[in-house]
Design a protein around this motif. Structure first.
Motif, PDB file in Angstrom:
ATOM      1  N   GLY A 115      14.688   9.001  56.945  1.00 60.37           N
ATOM      2  CA  GLY A 115      13.783   8.558  58.019  1.00 60.37           C
ATOM      3  C   GLY A 115      11.938   9.464  57.491  1.00 60.37           C
ATOM      4  N   LEU A 116      12.638  11.094  57.564  1.00 58.33           N
ATOM      5  CA  LEU A 116      11.813  11.902  56.684  1.00 58.33           C
ATOM      6  C   LEU A 116      11.272  11.254  55.214  1.00 58.33           C
ATOM      7  CD1 LEU A 116      12.994  15.269  57.952  1.00 58.33           C
ATOM      8  CD2 LEU A 116      11.084  13.754  58.706  1.00 58.33           C
ATOM      9  N   ASN A 117      12.473  10.865  54.332  1.00 64.33           N
ATOM     10  CA  ASN A 117      12.236  10.029  53.097  1.00 64.33           C
ATOM     11  C   ASN A 117      11.533   9.384  53.332  1.00 64.33           C
ATOM     12  OD1 ASN A 117      14.075  12.320  51.494  1.00 64.33           O
ATOM     13  ND2 ASN A 117      14.861  11.261  51.774  1.00 64.33           N
ATOM     14  N   ILE A 118      11.651   7.990  53.689  1.00 66.12           N
ATOM     15  CA  ILE A 118      10.306   7.387  54.189  1.00 66.12           C
ATOM     16  C   ILE A 118       9.424   7.179  54.783  1.00 66.12           C
ATOM     17  CG2 ILE A 118      10.194   5.110  55.526  1.00 66.12           C
ATOM     18  CD1 ILE A 118      13.401   4.937  56.052  1.00 66.12           C
ATOM     19  N   ILE A 119       9.116   8.377  55.875  1.00 68.81           N
ATOM     20  CA  ILE A 119       7.408   9.218  56.227  1.00 68.81           C
ATOM     21  C   ILE A 119       6.899   9.990  55.019  1.00 68.81           C
ATOM     22  CG2 ILE A 119       6.248  10.962  57.887  1.00 68.81           C
ATOM     23  CD1 ILE A 119       9.051  10.421  59.174  1.00 68.81           C
ATOM     24  N   ALA A 120       7.916  10.632  53.771  1.00 65.63           N
ATOM     25  CA  ALA A 120       7.198  11.805  53.195  1.00 65.63           C
ATOM     26  C   ALA A 120       6.731  10.475  51.988  1.00 65.63           C
ATOM     27  CB  ALA A 120       8.352  12.394  52.154  1.00 65.63           C
ATOM     28  N   ILE A 121       7.510   9.791  51.720  1.00 68.63           N
ATOM     29  CA  ILE A 121       6.702   8.430  50.667  1.00 68.63           C
ATOM     30  C   ILE A 121       5.350   7.753  50.746  1.00 68.63           C
ATOM     31  CG2 ILE A 121       6.742   5.947  49.748  1.00 68.63           C
ATOM     32  CD1 ILE A 121       8.783   8.087  48.184  1.00 68.63           C
ATOM     33  N   LYS A 122       5.452   7.558  52.715  1.00 67.54           N
ATOM     34  CA  LYS A 122       4.245   6.920  53.510  1.00 67.54           C
ATOM     35  C   LYS A 122       2.566   7.362  53.129  1.00 67.54           C
ATOM     36  CE  LYS A 122       6.610   3.613  56.189  1.00 67.54           C
ATOM     37  NZ  LYS A 122       5.818   2.396  55.328  1.00 67.54           N
ATOM     38  N   LEU A 123       3.045   9.044  53.294  1.00 66.63           N
ATOM     39  CA  LEU A 123       2.142  10.493  53.246  1.00 66.63           C
ATOM     40  C   LEU A 123       2.259  11.174  51.725  1.00 66.63           C
ATOM     41  CD1 LEU A 123       3.236  12.219  56.955  1.00 66.63           C
ATOM     42  CD2 LEU A 123       1.895  10.414  56.819  1.00 66.63           C
ATOM     43  N   GLN A 124       2.456  10.104  50.714  1.00 62.22           N
ATOM     44  CA  GLN A 124       2.879  10.518  49.316  1.00 62.22           C
ATOM     45  C   GLN A 124       2.230  11.515  49.410  1.00 62.22           C
ATOM     46  OE1 GLN A 124      -1.763   9.509  47.328  1.00 62.22           O
ATOM     47  NE2 GLN A 124      -1.404   7.722  49.263  1.00 62.22           N
ATOM     48  N   TYR A 125       3.711  12.260  49.763  1.00 64.03           N
ATOM     49  CA  TYR A 125       4.599  13.665  50.124  1.00 64.03           C
ATOM     50  C   TYR A 125       5.703  14.034  48.834  1.00 64.03           C
ATOM     51  CZ  TYR A 125       6.824  17.966  50.589  1.00 64.03           C
ATOM     52  OH  TYR A 125       8.167  19.140  50.740  1.00 64.03           O
ATOM     53  N   ASP A 126       5.352  15.066  47.862  1.00 62.30           N
ATOM     54  CA  ASP A 126       6.305  14.969  46.372  1.00 62.30           C
ATOM     55  C   ASP A 126       6.398  16.041  46.754  1.00 62.30           C
ATOM     56  OD1 ASP A 126       7.782  13.944  44.259  1.00 62.30           O
ATOM     57  OD2 ASP A 126       5.655  15.399  43.013  1.00 62.30           O
ATOM     58  N   ASP A 127       7.854  16.192  46.774  1.00 64.69           N
ATOM     59  CA  ASP A 127       9.106  16.776  46.840  1.00 64.69           C
ATOM     60  C   ASP A 127      10.452  16.143  45.778  1.00 64.69           C
ATOM     61  OD1 ASP A 127      11.257  18.251  47.481  1.00 64.69           O
ATOM     62  OD2 ASP A 127      10.486  19.043  49.543  1.00 64.69           O
ATOM     63  N   PRO A 128      10.275  16.904  44.388  1.00 63.63           N
ATOM     64  CA  PRO A 128      11.494  16.104  43.593  1.00 63.63           C
ATOM     65  C   PRO A 128      13.694  16.458  44.529  1.00 63.63           C
ATOM     66  CG  PRO A 128      10.085  17.812  42.555  1.00 63.63           C
ATOM     67  CD  PRO A 128       9.892  17.524  44.213  1.00 63.63           C
ATOM     68  N   LEU A 129      13.055  17.617  44.696  1.00 61.36           N
ATOM     69  CA  LEU A 129      14.530  17.596  45.318  1.00 61.36           C
ATOM     70  C   LEU A 129      14.878  17.360  46.641  1.00 61.36           C
ATOM     71  CD1 LEU A 129      17.139  18.754  43.937  1.00 61.36           C
ATOM     72  CD2 LEU A 129      14.665  19.308  42.530  1.00 61.36           C
TER      73      LEU A 129
END
Length: 464
Positions: free
Chosen positions: A324-338
């Motif tokens: 769920g958090l990975n989906i939210i991160a993509i929608k918010l254009q948050y980039d965390d390589p790991l």
């Protein structure tokens, strides 16, 4: 003073177990290095390996000089919010295990910086690593460790004054280690912004897969192995801080802790694998590896006080949190390589809440009140234990998030304003290895594409 033969043997066994656990936790640094190296692009592999080594060596000095004293120091100036301000190994908890206990806690401390470095990988100046790693390991993390693990910490579940009559149960550090590292990484990644090319002009994500899945899998198994020192080995905290309460019941719980750790990680891995299969349409080794680690992070808080069946519940929802958090991160254009903030921060927070819901009364008493007959205390809310424990767990989550935000957030912002946080776009496109470290990690990569990339980089430098 004459020491009995039984006491001498017991002390020797305890010291050996303490050191062996420290060695296992330190091996996790190798796991982090392999995982991070495989998860980045080949042009940044040397940089990420170097930063993992720096996290260890810089963290060693900062934790020795300041961190250990802030976390576990005693004396007249010690209080529930911060330890002694003397240097390390001053007024340590137990003179019998001073150096061994220091080594074990040091291995935990340097793991925090490794978590944070993953969030800001592939775009961070090397000098910034030196600054934030020193500050995080020497001050930010040790203060949280003092709150929860020091004998007089205000959140400690075995202190003389218990928060809500319970204290917060964070046995091996879902909050102290993982949530601290995850929130620090969150602020670093937010202030730096996404990598060049991570999102297109329309805000759509562009896939940037790591270059070596073999290293990712190797790193995952090394971390799995090290977690058996991280979680079962954390009975050392009770051994050193409260030696009189450590009896046969605690030793029996060591094996149970290893089992709950394994079940949570395994469950999270398989749920993440199938969940991502439904979302993206194919099986992915990276998904199952991150899922396994998310399950380990979540169970780290309550591994000693929950039943094995509850560990399966923990792993299932840890996978849901991660996805769920990975989906939210993509929608918010948050980039965390790991996926470090999502994995360590999100699953770490869930682990603390999970403990407040599922901690078993018998195991709580066995772990924190061993040998004291007739003691009652709050335990898991869903098992009838009342609101005391879950309240303390929520307080720990909120407090850690606030503390790390008001310390690491301004630090990253200051580094950003001083222009020593993020590399230039030209350097990022060329790759950190060639722009900052004089060459690529792989000879074949350097021979085939290095000259062209380096020539492009130099031309861009001349034009600017």
């Amino acid at each position: 003073m004459e020491v009995s033969w039984e006491t001498s043997v017991t002390d020797s066994i305890n010291a050996i177990y303490l050191l062996f656990s420290a060695y296992l936790v330190f091996m996790m640094q190798l796991g982090f290095a392999m995982l991070c190296a495989g998860s980045v692009r080949a042009k940044n592999a040397m940089n990420i390996m170097l930063t993992n080594v720096v996290d260890a060596v810089v963290g060693s000095l900062s934790y020795f000089l300041f961190g250990f004293a802030f976390a576990f120091g005693g004396g007249a100036d010690s209080n529930p919010f911060i330890g002694t301000q003397y240097f390390a190994l001053k007024d340590i908890p137990s003179s019998s295990y001073d150096y061994s206990f220091f080594l074990y806690q040091w291995a935990f401390a340097i793991a925090v910086a490794g978590i944070t470095s993953g969030s800001i990988a592939e775009r961070t100046q090397f000098s910034a690593y030196l600054v934030f790693s020193f500050f995080l390991t020497g001050f930010v993390y040790p203060i949280v460790a003092h709150w929860v693990w020091s004998s007089n910490g205000w959140l400690n579940p075995a202190s003389t004054s218990l928060l809500f009559g319970s204290g917060s149960i964070d046995f091996a550090g879902s909050g102290v280690v993982h949530l601290v590292g995850g929130i620090a990484g969150l602020w670093g990644a937010l202030i730096e912004g996404p990598r060049v090319g991570r999102f297109d002009a329309f805000g759509k994500p562009v896939q940037m897969r790591g270059h070596n899945m073999t290293l990712v899998v190797l790193g995952t198994f090394l971390l799995w192995f090290g977690w058996f020192g991280f979680n079962p080995g954390s009975f050392n905290k009770i051994l050193v801080s409260y030696p009189d309460s450590f009896d046969q019941g605690n030793w029996t719980a060591v094996g149970r802790t290893a089992v709950t750790t394994t079940l949570s990680g395994s469950t999270a891995g398989i749920v993440t694998l199938f969940g991502r299969r439904l979302l993206v349409g194919h099986w992915d080794a990276l998904d199952v590896c991150n899922g396994v680690l998310g399950g380990f992070v979540a169970i780290t808080s309550g591994c000693s006080v929950v039943e094995p069946w509850a560990a399966i519940v923990c792993g299932f929802f840890a996978a849901c949190v991660l996805i769920g958090l990975n989906i939210i991160a993509i929608k918010l254009q948050y980039d965390d390589p790991l996926e470090a903030a999502q994995l360590h921060g999100g699953c770490g927070a869930w682990g603390l809440i999970f403990t407040g819901l599922f901690a078993k009364e018998e195991f709580v008493i066995q772990t924190y009140n061993s040998g004291n007959i007739g003691i009652t205390r709050p335990y898991g809310l869903l098992l009838g234990g009342g609101w005391g424990l879950i309240g303390a767990q929520i307080v720990e989550v909120v407090t850690i998030m606030v503390w790390v935000s008001v310390t690491m957030g301004p630090l990253f912002y200051l580094l950003h304003k001083l222009r020593i946080l993020r590399i230039s776009s030209d350097e990022e496109i060329a790759g950190l290895d060639i722009s900052s470290h004089g060459g690529y990690a792989y000879n074949a990569y350097s021979e085939e594409s290095g000259p062209q990339r380096y020539g492009d980089y130099l031309r861009l430098q001349d034009q600017s």
